[in-house]
Motif scaffolding. Sequence first.
Motif, PDB file in Angstrom:
ATOM      1  N   ARG A 121       0.845  -0.639   0.389  1.00 50.37           N
ATOM      2  CA  ARG A 121      -0.186   0.029   0.294  1.00 50.37           C
ATOM      3  C   ARG A 121       0.843   1.559   0.121  1.00 50.37           C
ATOM      4  N   TRP A 122       2.043   0.942  -0.533  1.00 48.16           N
ATOM      5  CA  TRP A 122       3.157   2.318  -0.707  1.00 48.16           C
ATOM      6  C   TRP A 122       4.125   1.853  -1.446  1.00 48.16           C
ATOM      7  N   GLY A 123       5.285   3.055  -2.624  1.00 47.17           N
ATOM      8  CA  GLY A 123       5.954   2.131  -2.831  1.00 47.17           C
ATOM      9  C   GLY A 123       6.939   3.594  -3.517  1.00 47.17           C
ATOM     10  N   ASN A 124       8.180   3.592  -3.663  1.00 43.71           N
ATOM     11  CA  ASN A 124       9.000   4.625  -4.203  1.00 43.71           C
ATOM     12  C   ASN A 124       9.848   3.512  -5.396  1.00 43.71           C
ATOM     13  N   TYR A 125      10.166   4.680  -5.925  1.00 43.23           N
ATOM     14  CA  TYR A 125      11.284   3.557  -6.877  1.00 43.23           C
ATOM     15  C   TYR A 125      11.868   5.092  -7.652  1.00 43.23           C
ATOM     16  N   SER A 126      13.422   5.138  -8.130  1.00 40.96           N
ATOM     17  CA  SER A 126      13.650   6.259  -8.987  1.00 40.96           C
ATOM     18  C   SER A 126      14.746   5.799 -10.182  1.00 40.96           C
ATOM     19  N   LEU A 127      14.815   6.232 -11.115  1.00 41.10           N
ATOM     20  CA  LEU A 127      16.036   5.905 -12.325  1.00 41.10           C
ATOM     21  C   LEU A 127      16.175   7.247 -12.573  1.00 41.10           C
ATOM     22  N   THR A 128      18.095   6.735 -12.192  1.00 40.94           N
ATOM     23  CA  THR A 128      19.095   8.195 -12.333  1.00 40.94           C
ATOM     24  C   THR A 128      19.803   8.168 -13.278  1.00 40.94           C
ATOM     25  N   SER A 129      19.486   7.119 -14.190  1.00 45.30           N
ATOM     26  CA  SER A 129      20.423   6.306 -15.202  1.00 45.30           C
ATOM     27  C   SER A 129      19.757   5.916 -16.740  1.00 45.30           C
ATOM     28  N   PRO A 130      20.252   6.751 -17.357  1.00 47.94           N
ATOM     29  CA  PRO A 130      20.255   8.013 -18.023  1.00 47.94           C
ATOM     30  C   PRO A 130      19.935   9.259 -17.453  1.00 47.94           C
ATOM     31  N   PRO A 131      20.124   9.810 -16.922  1.00 44.28           N
ATOM     32  CA  PRO A 131      19.428  11.372 -17.012  1.00 44.28           C
ATOM     33  C   PRO A 131      18.255  12.077 -17.994  1.00 44.28           C
TER      34      PRO A 131
END
Length: 460
Positions: free
Chosen positions: A12-22
């Motif tokens: 019931r929650w989540g986080n995610y990131s993409l840092t490459s490529p910009p």
Amino acid sequence: MTEISKSVANQRWGNYSLTSPPPAVYGLTQCHGDLTETECLLCFTESWTRIAHCLPNFGRLYLDGCFLRYGSYDFYNETVDPTHDMLKCSSNLTVPAGRVAELSDRVDRVLRNVSASAVRNKGFAVAGEDGVGGVAGVYALAQCWSTLDAVGCRVCLENATSMARSCAPGEEARAMNAGCFLRYSTTKFYDIPDSGGNNYCPDLWFIDLKDGFLAIKEKPTFFYVCCSSTVCITIVITSFAAVATSLVLIGAYIGYKKYSKKKQMQNNLTQLRASKSKFSLYFKYKTLEKATNFFDDSRKLGQGGGGSVYKGILPYGKVVAVKRLVFNTCQWVDDFFNEVNLINGIRHKNLVRLLGCSIEGLESLLVYEYLTKRSLDLVLFVNDAYHILTWEERLHIIIGTAEGLAYLHGGCGVKIIHRDIKTSNILINENLIAKISDFGLARCIALDKSHLSTGIAGTL
């Protein structure tokens, strides 16, 4: 959003990131602790749809049920953001002059209690005091995002408490910070999933730029703010129909729990997943999302009881119609199952051709051939219609519709009863050839049967 959705379904929650490529993109979503699993998924889906309007800017969206944000930097431990944090007060409550201080004290006490409880209770708490002696009751909900530790949660809620307290003795307040959400009201608005409650209520608030400041509008539709590095852009869209639809769907899901129906739904879903190989074209969700410009309202071709239809332009230039089905109910499974399995492979000049589908993520999409003149009701009932049908053209459309129905009733090897024939479900092409569409309510019966008895079906 696709990666985050996997976490939402589990926790019931989540986080995610993409840092490459910009460029780097960081995303976070969180449902409030009083939502059921189904309500959480519905809330997230609504947020995902709405926040796409922020593109190509970054943004955040607050609903009375969940929060969604994506940005260009790691904001996961951010507690407050003086630039974009905001407060919404409602002062419609009439309080006797001699009771103002008493109500304000009650608001202060409930806010302090709920904030302290949330810090101890993994970031979520509700608290309330019922009304006595002519003084209104006060109820509050506090929710910190799960990326904050206890110290960060305390800092955020202390700030939000200070903000919300300034609304007293008003009827209601919402403090919307970077790291938490705090609301109090003189009406009990929350519920706990264990009690069987159904409280998903997307009363959202939006902001406007006025003289360089963020100003709250008085009549809410929903709220989000889209931000680039230097400017915030206000987007306002009225969504009462979508909100009403969501509420009806939730109620239907909660009340529809018979084991046999659930079993059938599971069987249908299993068959749907297996049916992917039947299509000459199986589309990725992202492809259809981009083809419809993220389901922009300017691309909408129509709205029905089963969902909305959008004009899509595929990467190689082909124009299609993309049907976006209403999410996550037993009826949704039935409708999707019917459209995929009943008419997949059926070919007739008076039936709209199903090209493919997408069953990735939280939404299911059907892809049809695109007909330039759209639905018959737009020709018959629009005052400024660009084409006025002659009697010969009307007869041609009637015969085409009848031929399509005759084919469904036995000519295709099975017997299919449409159950929702109306002008909005009759599409016409540039040659005024009628094509029947929308098979969500269709039913298949044995070839030796001449009648089908069902409950009331169809939409107006």
